[in-house]
Design a protein around this motif. Structure first.
Motif, PDB file in Angstrom:
ATOM      1  N   ILE A 128      12.588  -4.428   5.241  1.00  0.00           N
ATOM      2  CA  ILE A 128      11.203  -4.160   5.644  1.00  0.00           C
ATOM      3  C   ILE A 128      10.442  -5.470   5.753  1.00  0.00           C
ATOM      4  CG2 ILE A 128       8.998  -3.170   4.915  1.00  0.00           C
ATOM      5  CD1 ILE A 128      10.656  -0.872   3.606  1.00  0.00           C
ATOM      6  N   SER A 129      10.567  -6.298   4.737  1.00  0.00           N
ATOM      7  CA  SER A 129       9.862  -7.585   4.707  1.00  0.00           C
ATOM      8  C   SER A 129      10.245  -8.470   5.881  1.00  0.00           C
ATOM      9  CB  SER A 129      10.237  -8.293   3.411  1.00  0.00           C
ATOM     10  OG  SER A 129       9.150  -8.792   2.788  1.00  0.00           O
ATOM     11  N   SER A 130      11.550  -8.651   6.103  1.00  0.00           N
ATOM     12  CA  SER A 130      12.020  -9.487   7.213  1.00  0.00           C
ATOM     13  C   SER A 130      11.542  -8.924   8.548  1.00  0.00           C
ATOM     14  CB  SER A 130      13.551  -9.544   7.231  1.00  0.00           C
ATOM     15  OG  SER A 130      14.048 -10.214   6.114  1.00  0.00           O
ATOM     16  N   HIS A 131      11.616  -7.607   8.691  1.00  0.00           N
ATOM     17  CA  HIS A 131      11.204  -6.951   9.927  1.00  0.00           C
ATOM     18  C   HIS A 131       9.718  -7.176  10.204  1.00  0.00           C
ATOM     19  CE1 HIS A 131      11.088  -3.664  12.954  1.00  0.00           C
ATOM     20  NE2 HIS A 131       9.888  -3.443  12.449  1.00  0.00           N
ATOM     21  N   GLU A 132       8.881  -6.927   9.218  1.00  0.00           N
ATOM     22  CA  GLU A 132       7.438  -7.083   9.418  1.00  0.00           C
ATOM     23  C   GLU A 132       7.061  -8.543   9.661  1.00  0.00           C
ATOM     24  OE1 GLU A 132       5.784  -4.536  10.136  1.00  0.00           O
ATOM     25  OE2 GLU A 132       7.109  -3.009   9.300  1.00  0.00           O
ATOM     26  N   LEU A 133       7.711  -9.475   8.968  1.00  0.00           N
ATOM     27  CA  LEU A 133       7.477 -10.896   9.249  1.00  0.00           C
ATOM     28  C   LEU A 133       7.907 -11.224  10.677  1.00  0.00           C
ATOM     29  CD1 LEU A 133       8.551 -12.461   5.833  1.00  0.00           C
ATOM     30  CD2 LEU A 133       6.226 -12.394   6.787  1.00  0.00           C
ATOM     31  N   GLY A 134       8.946 -10.562  11.163  1.00  0.00           N
ATOM     32  CA  GLY A 134       9.387 -10.748  12.551  1.00  0.00           C
ATOM     33  C   GLY A 134       8.280 -10.429  13.547  1.00  0.00           C
ATOM     34  N   ASP A 183       0.852  -1.189   0.000  1.00  0.00           N
ATOM     35  CA  ASP A 183       0.000   0.000   0.000  1.00  0.00           C
ATOM     36  C   ASP A 183       0.888   1.240   0.000  1.00  0.00           C
ATOM     37  OD1 ASP A 183       0.785   0.453   2.651  1.00  0.00           O
ATOM     38  OD2 ASP A 183      -1.223   0.260   3.479  1.00  0.00           O
ATOM     39  N   ASN A 184       0.274   2.409   0.034  1.00  0.00           N
ATOM     40  CA  ASN A 184       1.032   3.654  -0.034  1.00  0.00           C
ATOM     41  C   ASN A 184       1.403   4.221   1.333  1.00  0.00           C
ATOM     42  OD1 ASN A 184       1.075   3.695  -2.853  1.00  0.00           O
ATOM     43  ND2 ASN A 184      -0.968   4.569  -2.912  1.00  0.00           N
ATOM     44  N   GLY A 185       1.063   3.537   2.406  1.00  0.00           N
ATOM     45  CA  GLY A 185       1.363   4.010   3.754  1.00  0.00           C
ATOM     46  C   GLY A 185       2.729   3.573   4.233  1.00  0.00           C
ATOM     47  N   TRP A 186       2.893   3.606   5.560  1.00  0.00           N
ATOM     48  CA  TRP A 186       4.123   3.166   6.206  1.00  0.00           C
ATOM     49  C   TRP A 186       4.033   1.656   6.442  1.00  0.00           C
ATOM     50  CZ3 TRP A 186       8.425   5.827   6.481  1.00  0.00           C
ATOM     51  CH2 TRP A 186       9.461   5.363   7.313  1.00  0.00           C
ATOM     52  N   PRO A 187       5.133   0.900   6.358  1.00  0.00           N
ATOM     53  CA  PRO A 187       5.080  -0.547   6.630  1.00  0.00           C
ATOM     54  C   PRO A 187       4.538  -0.818   8.030  1.00  0.00           C
ATOM     55  CG  PRO A 187       7.193   0.058   5.700  1.00  0.00           C
ATOM     56  CD  PRO A 187       6.486   1.344   6.013  1.00  0.00           C
ATOM     57  N   ARG A 188       3.780  -1.901   8.151  1.00  0.00           N
ATOM     58  CA  ARG A 188       3.197  -2.249   9.444  1.00  0.00           C
ATOM     59  C   ARG A 188       2.750  -3.703   9.430  1.00  0.00           C
ATOM     60  NH1 ARG A 188       0.321   0.473   6.072  1.00  0.00           N
ATOM     61  NH2 ARG A 188      -1.901   0.142   5.755  1.00  0.00           N
ATOM     62  N   ALA A 189       2.548  -4.216  10.626  1.00  0.00           N
ATOM     63  CA  ALA A 189       2.064  -5.583  10.802  1.00  0.00           C
ATOM     64  C   ALA A 189       0.851  -5.550  11.699  1.00  0.00           C
ATOM     65  CB  ALA A 189       3.149  -6.460  11.414  1.00  0.00           C
ATOM     66  N   LEU A 190      -0.109  -6.369  11.374  1.00  0.00           N
ATOM     67  CA  LEU A 190      -1.299  -6.552  12.197  1.00  0.00           C
ATOM     68  C   LEU A 190      -1.305  -8.009  12.643  1.00  0.00           C
ATOM     69  CD1 LEU A 190      -3.385  -4.728   9.572  1.00  0.00           C
ATOM     70  CD2 LEU A 190      -3.366  -3.988  11.934  1.00  0.00           C
ATOM     71  N   ALA A 211      -2.257  -5.830  18.817  1.00  0.00           N
ATOM     72  CA  ALA A 211      -1.973  -4.429  18.515  1.00  0.00           C
ATOM     73  C   ALA A 211      -1.461  -4.275  17.101  1.00  0.00           C
ATOM     74  CB  ALA A 211      -0.928  -3.884  19.486  1.00  0.00           C
ATOM     75  N   VAL A 212      -1.689  -3.121  16.519  1.00  0.00           N
ATOM     76  CA  VAL A 212      -1.103  -2.790  15.235  1.00  0.00           C
ATOM     77  C   VAL A 212       0.319  -2.346  15.511  1.00  0.00           C
ATOM     78  CG1 VAL A 212      -1.189  -1.244  13.266  1.00  0.00           C
ATOM     79  CG2 VAL A 212      -3.305  -2.074  14.288  1.00  0.00           C
ATOM     80  N   ILE A 213       1.269  -2.926  14.827  1.00  0.00           N
ATOM     81  CA  ILE A 213       2.653  -2.537  15.010  1.00  0.00           C
ATOM     82  C   ILE A 213       3.057  -1.746  13.776  1.00  0.00           C
ATOM     83  CG2 ILE A 213       5.003  -3.336  15.354  1.00  0.00           C
ATOM     84  CD1 ILE A 213       3.762  -5.835  16.690  1.00  0.00           C
ATOM     85  N   VAL A 214       3.257  -0.458  13.942  1.00  0.00           N
ATOM     86  CA  VAL A 214       3.629   0.425  12.854  1.00  0.00           C
ATOM     87  C   VAL A 214       5.096   0.753  13.005  1.00  0.00           C
ATOM     88  CG1 VAL A 214       3.215   2.651  11.745  1.00  0.00           C
ATOM     89  CG2 VAL A 214       1.312   1.383  12.774  1.00  0.00           C
ATOM     90  N   ASN A 262       0.189 -15.665  12.804  1.00  0.00           N
ATOM     91  CA  ASN A 262      -0.925 -15.309  11.931  1.00  0.00           C
ATOM     92  C   ASN A 262      -1.099 -13.800  11.910  1.00  0.00           C
ATOM     93  OD1 ASN A 262      -2.323 -18.051  11.331  1.00  0.00           O
ATOM     94  ND2 ASN A 262      -1.910 -18.072  13.523  1.00  0.00           N
ATOM     95  N   GLY A 263      -1.436 -13.262  10.742  1.00  0.00           N
ATOM     96  CA  GLY A 263      -1.690 -11.833  10.658  1.00  0.00           C
ATOM     97  C   GLY A 263      -1.503 -11.301   9.260  1.00  0.00           C
ATOM     98  N   THR A 264      -1.488  -9.976   9.175  1.00  0.00           N
ATOM     99  CA  THR A 264      -1.338  -9.274   7.899  1.00  0.00           C
ATOM    100  C   THR A 264      -0.152  -8.331   7.986  1.00  0.00           C
ATOM    101  OG1 THR A 264      -3.724  -9.369   7.556  1.00  0.00           O
ATOM    102  CG2 THR A 264      -2.504  -7.787   6.221  1.00  0.00           C
ATOM    103  N   VAL A 265       0.625  -8.308   6.913  1.00  0.00           N
ATOM    104  CA  VAL A 265       1.780  -7.423   6.783  1.00  0.00           C
ATOM    105  C   VAL A 265       1.510  -6.481   5.622  1.00  0.00           C
ATOM    106  CG1 VAL A 265       4.192  -7.380   5.996  1.00  0.00           C
ATOM    107  CG2 VAL A 265       3.481  -9.008   7.752  1.00  0.00           C
ATOM    108  N   TYR A 266       1.831  -5.212   5.838  1.00  0.00           N
ATOM    109  CA  TYR A 266       1.752  -4.217   4.769  1.00  0.00           C
ATOM    110  C   TYR A 266       3.168  -3.740   4.464  1.00  0.00           C
ATOM    111  CZ  TYR A 266      -3.263  -3.975   5.554  1.00  0.00           C
ATOM    112  OH  TYR A 266      -4.591  -4.280   5.663  1.00  0.00           O
ATOM    113  N   ILE A 267       3.572  -3.852   3.203  1.00  0.00           N
ATOM    114  CA  ILE A 267       4.847  -3.300   2.763  1.00  0.00           C
ATOM    115  C   ILE A 267       4.514  -1.923   2.195  1.00  0.00           C
ATOM    116  CG2 ILE A 267       6.887  -3.607   1.321  1.00  0.00           C
ATOM    117  CD1 ILE A 267       6.480  -5.891   3.353  1.00  0.00           C
TER     118      ILE A 267
END
Length: 186
Positions: free
Chosen positions: A118-124, A86-93, A182-185, A99-104
């Protein structure tokens, strides 16, 4: 590395000597089997131009931990992890552990942050790790606080150990992240 105890050595000696004395032959006790990795699937079909970075981020986790394995989802199956661009900041839900959703988010990419990091971090985050900011480039979970020049996509030894502990691998004494809902931004 195999460590043989005194009792194990005596038992092995007895098993070898029993056939020589006419006793029944038996097999030596088997080594305990290593625990199988928990397989988590991910769907990067919505990751757009970041799909290769997501695949590389998953491969990095597979190279560095044993207790969990990230695999692309098979056609027609539901994934544990959904990855979207998406066009926002990377984040993980994160939902439950694994289990969850990652936004790059393109915002960080446009600012110069590395897509594989970014990918490795959000998967973390999905694997149970919290942000550790501020932090050095050697800490994957330091995220953006390491600066745009940081290209390190690998978890450090403590981060690896924490994921191992989260998924039933080697216990490290580190508690899993309790902010799963929590949403981790970053």
């Amino acid at each position: 590395m195999h460590v043989r105890t005194l009792a194990g050595g005596i038992a092995a000696a007895l098993l070898v000597s029993l056939p020589l004395t006419g006793g029944p032959a038996t097999a030596a006790p088997a080594e305990p089997a290593a625990a199988a990795a928990r397989v988590l699937t991910y769907d990067a079909s919505g990751a757009a131009e970041f799909k290769a970075a997501v695949d590389r981020g998953a491969a990095i986790w597979n190279e560095t931990v044993d207790a969990v394995e990230l695999r692309p989802v098979a056609a027609g199956q539901r994934a544990n992890i959904r990855v979207l661009a998406d066009n926002g900041w990377p984040r993980a839900l994160p939902g439950s552990l694994g289990n969850g959703t990652v936004y790059i988010g393109r915002q960080a990419v446009n600012q110069g942050y590395d897509t594989v990091r970014i990918s490795s971090h959000e998967l973390g985050h999905i694997l149970g790790l919290p942000d550790r900011k501020p932090g050095p480039c050697t800490s994957l979970m330091s995220g953006s606080s390491a600066g745009v020049s940081c290209k390190n996509p690998y978890p450090n030894a403590a981060e690896q150990a924490e994921v191992e502990g989260n998924f039933g691998g080697v216990l490290t004494g580190l508690a899993p992240d309790v902010r799963r809902a929590a949403v981790i931004v970053d």
